[in-house]
Scaffold this active site. Structure first.
Site, PDB file in Angstrom:
ATOM      1  CG  ASP B  90       0.116  -1.745   3.120  1.00  0.00           C
ATOM      2  OD1 ASP B  90       0.288  -2.593   3.934  1.00  0.00           O
ATOM      3  OD2 ASP B  90       0.239  -0.622   3.794  1.00  0.00           O
ATOM      4  CE  LYS B 152       2.027  -5.954   3.191  1.00  0.00           C
ATOM      5  NZ  LYS B 152       0.614  -5.393   3.315  1.00  0.00           N
ATOM      6  CE  LYS B 181       1.827  -4.982   6.717  1.00  0.00           C
ATOM      7  NZ  LYS B 181       0.665  -4.057   6.319  1.00  0.00           N
TER       8      LYS B 181
END
Lengths: 224, 215
Positions: B90, B152, B181
Site C-alpha cells: 500500500d 485506496k 479500498k
C-alpha cells in the site's frame, strides 16, 4: 545575537509542491536561517537552490512515524545525501522503544549513523508519545549511538516540545548531544526560553509561522 | 458476495505499535479469517512469520503516511518489504506532484514500484481528504494508467478518512479498471456495509473485530 543562526525552518506537509519549496528557500536565504528541513523527494531541488547560500538542507527520513524498516531508513538517508542533503533527521522507532527492545532501537539509529558517516544526524524522539523513563532511555541510546542532535518532536504528533521534557533531556545527556526543540514554538519569546533551557536549535514551521504572522520576529536581534 | 471478513485488511499502523501488538494483530486475523494484516514496514517480517501456514496475507505500507519520500527510497522500501514477505503493498501517492500537476512523475513512480511487485497487489493511496474532486478523478486515472491494482482512499492519518461521496466519485472513474479500498474511520458494520454496497473490494480498518461481530 541573531536568532536566525539557531533556526531550522521546516515544510513537511504531504501536499507541499515544488513552488512552495522554492519559496521556502527564498525565505531561508532572506532571513539567513541555519537550515531548512524537508521531505526527501525535494532534496535535489532545495540543494540546487541553496548551493551558494549559508542555509543547509536537512532531509527527514522514515518520517514522521519512524516505523519504516531499518534498511529502508538507511537507503533513504544515503539517497538524500547523494541528492545534496547536509543533515539527516530520522525518527526513533517508537514501537521498539515501547517494547523495551533497546538493541533494535540502537541498531536502527547506528545503522543510519554508520551509513552517513560525518553527516549530521538528528534523532526525533517524539516526546508527546513517551513517558519520562522512555525519554531518558531514548536519550541514553542516542548518546551511545553518537547522534549529533536529539530533536523533541516531528510536528505531526499530538504535541510538540515542552520545557519540562527539554529539561529531562538536558539532564540526561548533559553536553554529549545537542538538542533541537520544535513543535508549537511560534514566537521569539518562546524560542528564547528554549535557548535558555539549553537547546541548540529551534524548529520553526513555515506554515505555522505564516498563520501566526510571527515569522519576521524570529530573526530580530536580541539584547541577550 | 464474499464473506464480510474477507473484505478486511486488519490494520495497525500507529507509530507506537509494538512487536507484541503485531503478534496479537496476526492472531486476530487468523481467528476472524480477515484477508490480511496491514503494518508498517519494520514489522513486515514479523507479520509474515506470524501468519505463515495460514490464509492471512501481509500488506506493507510504503512511503507512509506522507508519500513525500524520494521515489528511489519508496522503491527500495518496497523491495525490502517484498523480501521480508509482503504479499501486497500500500503506497502513498506523492500529493505535491499531483497538486503541481506533474502527472508524468506520478505515473513513473507508481510504475517503478509496480515493477518490483510482479504479480503481487499494489494499492495506491490517494489521500482524498486533501484533494479536490478534480484531483481525486485525476489521481484515479493516473493510478489506473500506471498499473495499480487498487486505489485506496486514505492513510487514516490525514484530516479524515473515506467518505461515501468520495468513493462514489472514485467508482464512477475507476469502474472495473481497478478495485477500490476504503479506509480511515470505518469502525462499525453499518458503515462497512455501505462501502461494500458501493462496490469497494477491500476495507482497511483497525476495528475489524467489531465490524464482523456487530453483524
Amino acid at each position: 545575537m541573531y536568532l536566525s543562526q539557531y533556526i531550522e525552518y521546516t515544510l513537511l506537509k504531504p501536499t507541499t509542491t515544488e513552488r512552495e519549496i522554492i519559496d521556502l528557500c527564498y525565505e531561508a536565504i532572506e532571513h539567513n536561517y541555519h537550515v531548512i528541513c524537508i521531505n526527501s523527494s525535494f532534496v535535489p531541488l532545495a540543494a540546487q537552490f541553496l548551493k551558494d547560500s549559508n542555509t543547509k538542507v536537512c532531509s527527514v527520513i522514515g518520517f514522521p512515524f519512524g516505523a519504516m524498516s531499518t534498511q529502508a531508513k538507511v537507503f533513504e538517508a544515503k539517497k538524500a545525501i547523494e541528492d545534496g542533503a547536509q543533515e539527516i533527521e530520522m525518527v526513533i522507532n517508537l514501537g521498539f522503544l515501547r517494547s523495551k527492545n533497546y538493541v533494535s532501537v540502537f541498531k536502527d539509529i547506528s545503522d543510519v549513523k554508520s551509513a552517513i558517516g560525518d553527516t549530521t544526524l538528528k534523532v526525533v524522539l517524539e516526546i508527546s508519545e513517551l513517558n519520562k523513563n522512555e525519554i531518558v532511555k531514548a536519550c541514553e541510546i542516542c548518546v551511545d549511538a553518537n547522534v549529533d542532535y536529539i530533536k523533541t518532536s516531528s510536528g505531526f504528533s499530538k504535541g510538540g516540545a515542552t520545557l519540562t521534557a527539554t529539561k529531562i533531556i538536558k539532564k540526561t545527556i548533559k553536553d554529549a548531544v545537542k538538542i533541537d526543540a520544535c513543535g508549537d514554538i511560534v514566537d521569539l519569546e518562546t524560542g528564547m526560553k528554549y535557548l535558555e533551557a539549553g537547546v541548540h536549535r529551534i524548529g520553526f514551521d513555515a506554515i505555522l509561522s505564516k498563520k501566526t504572522k510571527k515569522a519576521k520576529t524570529i530573526s530580530y536581534k536580541t539584547t541577550a | 458476495m464474499k464473506q464480510l471478513s474477507r473484505y478486511i485488511d486488519h490494520t495497525l499502523l500507529r507509530p507506537t505499535a509494538t512487536k507484541e501488538d503485531i503478534t496479537k494483530l496476526c492472531q486476530e486475523a487468523k481467528t476472524f479469517n480477515f484477508y490480511s494484516v496491514c503494518t508498517n514496514s519494520c514489522y513486515t517480517k514479523h507479520a509474515k512469520e506470524q501468519t505463515l501456514n495460514s490464509k492471512v496475507k501481509v500488506c506493507s505500507v510504503i512511503g507512509f503516511p506522507l508519500g513525500a519520500m524520494s521515489t528511489k527510497a519508496k522503491v527500495f522500501e518496497t523491495t525490502q518489504a517484498i523480501k521480508d514477505g509482503a504479499d501486497e503493498i500500500d503506497m502513498v501517492m506523492n500529493l505535491g506532484l499531483l497538486k503541481a500537476k506533474n502527472f508524468t512523475s506520478i505515473t513513473r513512480e507508481i510504475e517503478s514500484i509496480k515493477e518490483q511487485l510482479k504479480n503481487k497487489v499494489l494499492k495506491v493511496i490517494i489521500e482524498t481528504c486533501y484533494l479536490t474532486d478534480d484531483e481525486i478523478v485525476k489521481a484515479c486515472k493516473l493510478a489506473i494508467q500506471a498499473g495499480a491494482d487498487y486505489i485506496k482512499t486514505s492513510t487514516g492519518f490525514g484530516t479524515h478518512g473515506a467518505t461515501l461521496n468520495h468513493v462514489k466519485l472514485m467508482k464512477s472513474v475507476v469502474v472495473d479498471k481497478a478495485k477500490i479500498k476504503a479506509s480511515g474511520g470505518i469502525k462499525d458494520y453499518n458503515t462497512a456495509s455501505k462501502y461494500i454496497q458501493l462496490g469497494v473490494d477491500r476495507i482497511g480498518t483497525s476495528a475489524g473485530i467489531k465490524i464482523v461481530t456487530d453483524k
